[in-house]
Design a protein around this motif. Structure first.
Motif, PDB file in Angstrom:
ATOM      1  N   GLY A  99      17.086 -14.082  10.163  1.00  8.34           N
ATOM      2  CA  GLY A  99      16.348 -15.322   9.966  1.00  8.34           C
ATOM      3  C   GLY A  99      14.854 -15.189  10.036  1.00  8.34           C
ATOM      4  N   ASN A 100      14.323 -13.984  10.085  1.00 10.57           N
ATOM      5  CA  ASN A 100      12.863 -13.820  10.071  1.00 10.57           C
ATOM      6  C   ASN A 100      12.501 -12.709   9.090  1.00 10.57           C
ATOM      7  N   GLY A 101      11.738 -11.731   9.540  1.00  5.46           N
ATOM      8  CA  GLY A 101      11.385 -10.635   8.659  1.00  5.46           C
ATOM      9  C   GLY A 101      10.282 -10.973   7.686  1.00  5.46           C
ATOM     10  N   PRO A 102      10.165 -10.196   6.644  1.00  7.27           N
ATOM     11  CA  PRO A 102       9.034 -10.301   5.717  1.00  7.27           C
ATOM     12  C   PRO A 102       9.046 -11.555   4.868  1.00  7.27           C
ATOM     13  N   ASP A 103       7.871 -12.011   4.530  1.00  8.33           N
ATOM     14  CA  ASP A 103       7.758 -13.167   3.640  1.00  8.33           C
ATOM     15  C   ASP A 103       8.115 -12.780   2.212  1.00  8.33           C
ATOM     16  N   ILE A 104       7.680 -11.628   1.792  1.00  6.05           N
ATOM     17  CA  ILE A 104       8.048 -11.146   0.463  1.00  6.05           C
ATOM     18  C   ILE A 104       9.123 -10.092   0.627  1.00  6.05           C
ATOM     19  N   ILE A 105      10.289 -10.376   0.102  1.00  6.64           N
ATOM     20  CA  ILE A 105      11.422  -9.478   0.223  1.00  6.64           C
ATOM     21  C   ILE A 105      11.418  -8.510  -0.953  1.00  6.64           C
ATOM     22  N   ALA A 106      11.319  -7.246  -0.633  1.00  7.02           N
ATOM     23  CA  ALA A 106      11.315  -6.216  -1.658  1.00  7.02           C
ATOM     24  C   ALA A 106      12.734  -5.725  -1.893  1.00  7.02           C
ATOM     25  N   THR A 107      13.139  -5.644  -3.143  1.00  6.29           N
ATOM     26  CA  THR A 107      14.479  -5.178  -3.488  1.00  6.29           C
ATOM     27  C   THR A 107      14.401  -4.025  -4.469  1.00  6.29           C
ATOM     28  N   ASN A 108      15.552  -3.388  -4.712  1.00  3.75           N
ATOM     29  CA  ASN A 108      15.632  -2.295  -5.671  1.00  3.75           C
ATOM     30  C   ASN A 108      15.678  -2.795  -7.106  1.00  3.75           C
ATOM     31  N   GLY A 109      15.488  -4.071  -7.288  1.00  4.36           N
ATOM     32  CA  GLY A 109      15.511  -4.650  -8.621  1.00  4.36           C
ATOM     33  C   GLY A 109      16.351  -5.909  -8.647  1.00  4.36           C
ATOM     34  N   PRO A 110      16.538  -6.491  -9.820  1.00  5.46           N
ATOM     35  CA  PRO A 110      17.263  -7.756  -9.937  1.00  5.46           C
ATOM     36  C   PRO A 110      18.672  -7.722  -9.358  1.00  5.46           C
ATOM     37  N   ALA A 111      19.350  -6.565  -9.408  1.00  3.26           N
ATOM     38  CA  ALA A 111      20.720  -6.494  -8.901  1.00  3.26           C
ATOM     39  C   ALA A 111      20.765  -6.734  -7.395  1.00  3.26           C
ATOM     40  N   GLN A 112      19.888  -6.059  -6.650  1.00  5.94           N
ATOM     41  CA  GLN A 112      19.900  -6.247  -5.200  1.00  5.94           C
ATOM     42  C   GLN A 112      19.386  -7.621  -4.819  1.00  5.94           C
ATOM     43  N   ALA A 113      18.494  -8.182  -5.619  1.00  8.29           N
ATOM     44  CA  ALA A 113      17.990  -9.517  -5.317  1.00  8.29           C
ATOM     45  C   ALA A 113      19.116 -10.539  -5.300  1.00  8.29           C
ATOM     46  N   LEU A 114      20.164 -10.291  -6.086  1.00  2.92           N
ATOM     47  CA  LEU A 114      21.290 -11.230  -6.130  1.00  2.92           C
ATOM     48  C   LEU A 114      21.939 -11.415  -4.760  1.00  2.92           C
ATOM     49  N   SER A 115      22.018 -10.337  -3.981  1.00  2.00           N
ATOM     50  CA  SER A 115      22.657 -10.452  -2.676  1.00  2.00           C
ATOM     51  C   SER A 115      21.862 -11.377  -1.765  1.00  2.00           C
ATOM     52  N   HIS A 343       4.570 -20.285   5.024  1.00  2.00           N
ATOM     53  CA  HIS A 343       3.407 -20.460   4.150  1.00  2.00           C
ATOM     54  C   HIS A 343       3.687 -19.783   2.803  1.00  2.00           C
ATOM     55  N   PRO A 344       4.670 -20.268   2.058  1.00  7.77           N
ATOM     56  CA  PRO A 344       5.041 -19.611   0.799  1.00  7.77           C
ATOM     57  C   PRO A 344       3.915 -19.563  -0.216  1.00  7.77           C
ATOM     58  N   GLU A 345       3.038 -20.574  -0.177  1.00  2.00           N
ATOM     59  CA  GLU A 345       1.935 -20.565  -1.143  1.00  2.00           C
ATOM     60  C   GLU A 345       0.972 -19.412  -0.865  1.00  2.00           C
ATOM     61  N   LYS A 346       0.820 -19.027   0.407  1.00  2.00           N
ATOM     62  CA  LYS A 346      -0.037 -17.894   0.747  1.00  2.00           C
ATOM     63  C   LYS A 346       0.626 -16.575   0.341  1.00  2.00           C
ATOM     64  N   ALA A 347       1.938 -16.508   0.562  1.00  2.00           N
ATOM     65  CA  ALA A 347       2.668 -15.316   0.161  1.00  2.00           C
ATOM     66  C   ALA A 347       2.644 -15.158  -1.349  1.00  2.00           C
ATOM     67  N   ALA A 348       2.784 -16.278  -2.068  1.00  2.00           N
ATOM     68  CA  ALA A 348       2.750 -16.224  -3.526  1.00  2.00           C
ATOM     69  C   ALA A 348       1.379 -15.790  -4.036  1.00  2.00           C
ATOM     70  N   ALA A 349       0.329 -16.239  -3.361  1.00  2.75           N
ATOM     71  CA  ALA A 349      -1.019 -15.844  -3.758  1.00  2.75           C
ATOM     72  C   ALA A 349      -1.229 -14.351  -3.576  1.00  2.75           C
ATOM     73  N   MET A 350      -0.721 -13.820  -2.460  1.00  2.00           N
ATOM     74  CA  MET A 350      -0.828 -12.387  -2.227  1.00  2.00           C
ATOM     75  C   MET A 350       0.012 -11.614  -3.240  1.00  2.00           C
ATOM     76  N   LEU A 351       1.200 -12.115  -3.518  1.00  2.00           N
ATOM     77  CA  LEU A 351       2.070 -11.492  -4.509  1.00  2.00           C
ATOM     78  C   LEU A 351       1.400 -11.480  -5.878  1.00  2.00           C
ATOM     79  N   ASP A 352       0.754 -12.581  -6.205  1.00  2.00           N
ATOM     80  CA  ASP A 352       0.047 -12.681  -7.478  1.00  2.00           C
ATOM     81  C   ASP A 352      -1.054 -11.623  -7.566  1.00  2.00           C
TER      82      ASP A 352
END
Length: 462
Positions: A99-115, A343-352
């Motif tokens: 229930g915590n961890g990173p704001d931006i979740i890094a995956t091995n690609g679209p397949a792992q993102a599905l989980s 703060h998803p908008e801040k995470a999205a800005a960093m991701l951008d």
């Protein structure tokens, strides 16, 4: 530019990927976020790198550079914590499950993102498409590759493809031209074999999934992207003759000793051996991915004590109706925003910031060999010191209207594993191409029905 630890895990640890980063964290839990003295916040960030120079480059050109733009009383600064490449993926999964961890979740690609999507861990990113101008930044298919049930959940953070690599001196010496058709490819391979030269350098001793690279390029060049798309979307089966015939053709090439010198040697050949064969003219061609750019250097030129050079060319056509030059898309990593983020908008800005900007993406490509995200780029965007061969591939990738599909990016996880594991049985004669494709289809249909297939953009949409 996130951690990619399936097929790419091995390649990163051997220096193929210049850097990988994972996991922004702007909010609570174990990620260690906090409030800055300026009154804003801190975006803590987990990163994993193959070496110190790559880590230093990312810190200076992405983290420090971003922090210079984060000004004002409510600014969120980025702080990076480096993790080990072999544990960062597991640590991320464990933290997110808690229930915590990173704001931006890094995956091995679209397949792992599905989980993560199935577990309700990700936030839709649709609100930021227009706010941050992603339609103008990313190639059209890139956004489609992250959509599930009509919502955007992930953004691809690097882009690669498969091509033919070769030593120009070898081709010149034997009067060979780069093949653009099946007839030309097979004629070159036959002549090379007769002259005691390995037609196609290949081996999977270092990395068993390397076998799926050959299934990928053969199906894209023989069956074609449209047929693959139809099968991936359930409109065609994998035991269709066009797929069976493609595997049968691939096996016939192995039977002739065209790949790696023989089937037995293919299973014992390591990547350094294959690169050395190409550099020393003992192998005529190599079919490999864009990660080759960061791997071949030590085997060619002054560093290797020779005057050999290398270059790449598009894939040939292997069947009537399939044009030469299909570029299968490889997405090694993708980024998403954690649903638990405050703060998803801040995470999205960093991701951008991390994933867009041609100067940052192409600068890292030139300096470290890291594959850029699939953003729109022009020739004028590339730094002057970039290797022109690398530049040529990414210019073509950005402009391509004829892209294909890599198995590790667009197939469901169990089907992907089946492809490379069971191919070994085909190559040694323990499984027929027909039964191989039938087995894949049975497994794929189960995963498709269960919603395990990653998003698949339509072809001709780059």
């Amino acid at each position: 530019m996130t951690a990619s630890f399936s097929r790419r895990r091995f390649l990163q640890l051997t220096g193929a990927a210049a850097l990988s980063t994972s996991a922004l964290s702007a909010c609570g839990g174990s990620s260690g976020s906090g409030t800055s003295s300026s009154g804003g916040g801190e975006i803590s960030f987990w990163g994993a790198f193959p070496d110190k120079p790559s880590e230093k480059y990312f810190q200076e050109h992405f983290i420090d550079a971003y922090n210079k733009t984060a000004t004002g009383a409510d600014a969120f600064k980025a702080r990076m914590t480096v993790k080990q490449p072999d544990t960062i993926d597991r640590l991320t999964q464990t933290a997110v499950a808690a229930g915590n961890g990173p704001d931006i979740i890094a995956t091995n690609g679209p397949a792992q993102a599905l989980s993560y999507i199935d577990n309700g861990n990700l936030l839709p990113l649709d609100d930021y498409i227009d706010k941050l101008g992603w339609k103008n930044d990313f190639l059209p298919w890139a956004l489609e590759a992250g959509r599930v049930n009509g919502k955007l959940y992930s953004l691809p953070s690097n882009l690669e493809t498969l091509s033919i690599y070769y030593n120009p001196a070898t081709l010149s010496q034997h009067g060979w031209s780069l093949p653009t058709s099946r007839a030309e490819f097979e004629a070159l391979c036959a002549d090379a074999k007769d002259k005691g030269i390995i037609p196609v350098g290949a081996g999977n001793a270092d990395w068993k999934p390397a076998s799926e690279w050959h299934v990928t390029w053969v199906w894209n060049a023989f069956a074609g992207p449209q047929a693959i798309y139809e099968a991936l979307t359930g409109k065609r089966t994998w035991n269709d003759p066009v797929f069976v015939d493609g595997i049968d053709m691939l096996k016939s090439w192995f039977d002739k000793g065209w790949f790696g010198g023989s089937t037995d040697r293919y299973f014992t050949n390591k990547f350094p051996t294959v690169y050395q064969q190409l550099a020393s003219s003992k192998a005529a061609l190599l079919v490999n991915g864009s990660w080759t750019f960061a791997e071949v250097g030590p085997y060619f030129g002054k560093k290797a004590g020779n005057n050999a050079t290398w270059d790449w060319a598009p894939l040939p056509s292997l069947n009537t109706g399939v044009p030469a030059g299909v570029m299968p898309l490889s997405i090694g990593t993708a980024d998403s925003v954690n649903k638990a983020c405050k703060h998803p908008e801040k995470a999205a800005a960093m991701l951008d910031y991390i994933l867009t900007g041609p100067d940052r993406q192409l600068g890292a490509l030139a300096a470290t060999g890291r594959a850029p995200s699939p953003i729109k780029v022009a020739e004028s965007d590339f730094p002057a010191d970039i290797d022109p061969r690398v530049k040529r591939q990414y210019v073509q990738l950005s402009a391509s209207q004829d892209f294909g599909y890599t198995t590790w990016t667009f197939w469901p996880p169990k089907s992907d594993t089946y492809i490379y594991e069971q191919l070994e049985k085909v190559l040694v004669g323990k499984l027929t191409p027909k039964d191989y494709c039938a087995g894949l289809d049975a497994l794929f249909q189960q995963e498709l029905k269960a919603g395990k297939r990653p998003p698949v953009p339509a072809p001709k949409g780059a």
